[in-house]
Design a protein around this motif. Structure first.
Motif, PDB file in Angstrom:
ATOM      1  N   PHE A  43       0.823  -1.349  -0.062  1.00 18.62           N
ATOM      2  CA  PHE A  43      -0.045  -0.132  -0.069  1.00 18.62           C
ATOM      3  C   PHE A  43       0.944   1.222  -0.186  1.00 18.62           C
ATOM      4  CE2 PHE A  43      -3.075  -3.070   1.280  1.00 18.62           C
ATOM      5  CZ  PHE A  43      -4.149  -2.648   0.665  1.00 18.62           C
ATOM      6  N   TYR A  44       0.494   2.188  -1.022  1.00 19.02           N
ATOM      7  CA  TYR A  44       1.239   3.515  -0.918  1.00 19.02           C
ATOM      8  C   TYR A  44       2.571   3.355  -1.259  1.00 19.02           C
ATOM      9  CZ  TYR A  44      -3.010   4.418   1.719  1.00 19.02           C
ATOM     10  OH  TYR A  44      -3.987   4.308   2.233  1.00 19.02           O
TER      11      TYR A  44
ATOM     12  N   VAL B 151      -0.782  -2.481 -15.503  1.00 19.52           N
ATOM     13  CA  VAL B 151      -0.377  -2.348 -14.159  1.00 19.52           C
ATOM     14  C   VAL B 151      -1.713  -1.552 -13.406  1.00 19.52           C
ATOM     15  CG1 VAL B 151       2.045  -2.484 -14.500  1.00 19.52           C
ATOM     16  CG2 VAL B 151       0.742  -0.154 -14.745  1.00 19.52           C
ATOM     17  N   GLN B 152      -2.482  -0.862 -14.078  1.00 14.49           N
ATOM     18  CA  GLN B 152      -3.482   0.055 -13.436  1.00 14.49           C
ATOM     19  C   GLN B 152      -4.207  -0.457 -12.433  1.00 14.49           C
ATOM     20  OE1 GLN B 152      -2.783  -0.396 -16.785  1.00 14.49           O
ATOM     21  NE2 GLN B 152      -2.923   1.594 -17.682  1.00 14.49           N
TER      22      GLN B 152
ATOM     23  N   GLN C 131      -2.992  -3.206 -10.508  1.00 11.72           N
ATOM     24  CA  GLN C 131      -2.291  -2.981  -9.498  1.00 11.72           C
ATOM     25  C   GLN C 131      -2.071  -1.844  -8.415  1.00 11.72           C
ATOM     26  OE1 GLN C 131       0.674  -4.872 -11.785  1.00 11.72           O
ATOM     27  NE2 GLN C 131       0.573  -6.807 -10.631  1.00 11.72           N
ATOM     28  N   LEU C 132      -2.036  -0.783  -9.194  1.00 11.71           N
ATOM     29  CA  LEU C 132      -2.029   0.650  -8.914  1.00 11.71           C
ATOM     30  C   LEU C 132      -3.038   0.926  -7.750  1.00 11.71           C
ATOM     31  CD1 LEU C 132      -0.073   2.575 -11.615  1.00 11.71           C
ATOM     32  CD2 LEU C 132       0.906   1.436  -9.573  1.00 11.71           C
ATOM     33  N   ILE C 133      -4.192   0.692  -8.297  1.00 15.52           N
ATOM     34  CA  ILE C 133      -5.515   1.090  -7.489  1.00 15.52           C
ATOM     35  C   ILE C 133      -5.622   0.107  -6.108  1.00 15.52           C
ATOM     36  CG2 ILE C 133      -8.092   0.704  -7.271  1.00 15.52           C
ATOM     37  CD1 ILE C 133      -8.237   1.326 -10.339  1.00 15.52           C
ATOM     38  N   GLN C 134      -5.441  -1.092  -6.544  1.00 18.09           N
ATOM     39  CA  GLN C 134      -5.384  -2.080  -5.280  1.00 18.09           C
ATOM     40  C   GLN C 134      -4.519  -1.512  -4.160  1.00 18.09           C
ATOM     41  OE1 GLN C 134      -5.066  -6.145  -6.558  1.00 18.09           O
ATOM     42  NE2 GLN C 134      -6.907  -6.037  -7.875  1.00 18.09           N
ATOM     43  N   ARG C 135      -3.477  -1.035  -4.501  1.00 17.56           N
ATOM     44  CA  ARG C 135      -2.368  -0.700  -3.438  1.00 17.56           C
ATOM     45  C   ARG C 135      -2.321   0.894  -3.367  1.00 17.56           C
ATOM     46  NH1 ARG C 135      -3.321  -4.991  -2.164  1.00 17.56           N
ATOM     47  NH2 ARG C 135      -1.917  -6.835  -2.325  1.00 17.56           N
ATOM     48  N   SER C 136      -3.194   1.512  -3.956  1.00 19.28           N
ATOM     49  CA  SER C 136      -3.098   3.266  -3.961  1.00 19.28           C
ATOM     50  C   SER C 136      -1.649   3.652  -4.172  1.00 19.28           C
ATOM     51  CB  SER C 136      -3.380   3.845  -2.681  1.00 19.28           C
ATOM     52  OG  SER C 136      -4.825   3.683  -2.539  1.00 19.28           O
ATOM     53  N   ALA C 137      -1.067   2.846  -4.981  1.00 15.40           N
ATOM     54  CA  ALA C 137       0.282   3.149  -5.518  1.00 15.40           C
ATOM     55  C   ALA C 137       0.684   3.976  -6.552  1.00 15.40           C
ATOM     56  CB  ALA C 137       0.963   1.632  -5.973  1.00 15.40           C
ATOM     57  N   LEU C 138       1.868   4.667  -6.497  1.00 11.86           N
ATOM     58  CA  LEU C 138       2.186   5.908  -7.511  1.00 11.86           C
ATOM     59  C   LEU C 138       3.267   5.414  -8.269  1.00 11.86           C
ATOM     60  CD1 LEU C 138       3.115   9.406  -6.642  1.00 11.86           C
ATOM     61  CD2 LEU C 138       4.936   7.832  -7.814  1.00 11.86           C
TER      62      LEU C 138
END
Lengths: 335, 335
Positions: B237-238, B261-262, B264-271
């Motif tokens: 996360f993050y 990757v989109q 995965q980015l949502i699932q982890r609130s990742a940048l």
């Protein structure tokens, strides 16, 4: 008052598009509240695309729905019995509750809704989770500047309609992507989007090129897939890609494949960020307040698509993936 | 002093891996300088993976190399003639100059190098563009916090070796990914990486799972492709994914495809953010100063791989894509 409580369970995990058979309606007695608890009579139930992920049985940012348990989602209801010191009978509240006629809550995650400020249904839409999602995603990640071009996919949905309007309020040029002529007309005529592209009838890349002669500064993505591939080919230097949803892939079992975006991000020094609204929980009060004010002043319009009857909630949910709704999809459980 | 100047032209655009025939060595007279100009005798030439992109003939963040023109890159050299008021004969300078024995410059984009601070070759490496790339990418985008897990791909390269060491200085656990046992040993023994994975002999995903029991907080990506797919499946996360390079795809003609990757980015609130070092030009002085201090204090180690002779520059460049080099790959043009 009836003593029965109907609720909808997840009977089986969907494979691909959810089907009626994945859901089961049961009837039980109305639960009895304990100390600190209250009984809430559901008025509106929200169906949202993110729920499809929870049906998958894999932990992401929220726990999955359990099989044979009552589904939960955003509900606006009325407190009809209370042993909780903060909530009184007659209060209108909003929170994550069951797909059911009645729910018991100890008040955790519940908020009061002022019925004098706006219609109470908006607590599930423009002044609720979808509104906050649009607000924080666009402002905190997208950081729009006057004159920039913002592209929104899923533009006619509960989040997309608000994203586009806030972007206009911030002085941006707004290009929406939607899937029916009715949606296109609504976004252009009623919400003042600058350009709206019908992805089912137009060549999205060619239409985007025409609509974005100066490239794309912010892409607010609710959809993913090939539509996003087209947008990504037009992103500007230092652009921001806000990943809010990927509805095009929610019903796919395998991880979708497509062009790798990393090279495009380097070439444009661009940022791509996923988020959920809960990331900004500390700013919710600010968000509710600003959204409420815009709605009150007529600066933020909204549309609701309301289906009647708890028994029709599965159908309303399935409709999200067919693109049935303009604006917020709600189910009215009672009056 | 000879009056001849050898230089290397881009004779044809590579398809796939660059080949010797894409380059041509020519010999001309040494150019005559005009007012405001200086003549620089090349000492070291830097070959870098990003140059492959410029050979493609498509404008990205830098203009493409033109066919039949002298290639350019980072050069450290000595001013041997000057009509420029700021630069004197004998000055050591660094800047983007030709793949040539001698270059003319008006001083734009040139900086002086103090030969007393560190060996002048480091102006192309640890205290040059690769050092700044590691420094700003890791600190400004990755934002490491004590105790976090940082994964670096291309870990033994000019940038990767510095990223890992700065991450250690910031109190992180560092996991490197490299492609030879010699590199693995160097990173572990000399640079104190916590774990180093040999992607050619190990199952990267399984090794990463063992190396990152608490997941991945920062992924500094120089490589892309399937190695990145494995890392992405473990992001927290993050988490922050710093996209610096994609060397695995630079020689491919079509845009590479892979898992999107989109989601995965949502699932982890990742940048995920792409960048080039020039994005941080306003902070270069700070970067040079901090990197120089760390090198001086022995906190930042570096290794150089030096090939002799301008005529061998194409071979040294091609070696980047075979993974030949540990640390910075340089070509010595003169002493």
């Amino acid at each position: 008052m009836t003593t029965f409580n109907r609720s909808i369970l997840l009977a089986s995990r969907p494979e691909g598009m959810p089907k009626r058979g994945n859901f089961q309606l049961i009837t039980e007695s109305i639960p009895i509240i304990q100390e600190e608890e209250m009984l809430i009579k559901s008025i509106y139930l929200s169906v949202d695309p993110y729920m499809r992920g929870r049906m998958r049985g894999i932990k992401t940012y929220v726990a999955p729905y359990e099989l044979n348990e009552v589904l939960t989602g955003g509900v606006v209801g009325e407190v009809i019995d209370s042993k909780n010191p903060i909530y009184n009978v007659g209060d209108i509240v909003e929170g994550r509750l069951g797909w059911a006629d009645y729910s018991v809550s100890n008040g955790k995650g519940i908020r009061k809704v002022d019925p004098n400020l706006a219609p109470i249904s908006t607590a599930l839409g423009v002044v609720g989770m979808p509104g906050l999602t649009a607000y924080f995603g666009l402002l905190n990640i997208g950081k729009p500047k006057v004159g920039e071009t913002v592209v929104v996919s899923g533009a006619a949905g509960a989040v997309g309609t608000i994203v586009g309007q806030i972007a206009k309020l911030k002085g941006c040029r707004v290009v929406g992507i939607a899937g029916t002529e009715e949606k296109v007309k609504y976004l252009k005529k009623e919400l003042d989007f600058d350009v709206v592209i019908n992805y089912k009838t137009e060549n999205v890349l060619e239409s985007l090129k025409k609509a974005c002669p100066n490239g794309v500064d912010i892409y607010f993505d609710n959809v993913g897939g090939e539509i996003s591939d087209s947008v990504m080919s037009l992103i500007n230097f230092y652009s921001r890609i806000v990943i809010c949803g990927q509805i095009s892939s929610y019903n796919k079992e395998a991880i979708a494949t497509g062009p790798r975006v990393q090279g495009q991000l380097i070439q444009r020094s661009a940022l791509m960020k996923g988020f959920i609204v809960g990331d900004y929980a500390e700013q919710f009060e600010e968000g509710y307040s600003q959204l409420g004010e815009w709605v009150k002043n007529g600066l933020l319009k909204y549309r609701e698509n309301i289906v009647d009857g708890l028994e029709n909630a599965p159908e309303a949910f399935m409709g999200l993936f067919r693109g049935d709704n303009i604006g917020k999809q709600l189910v009215r459980i009672s009056n």
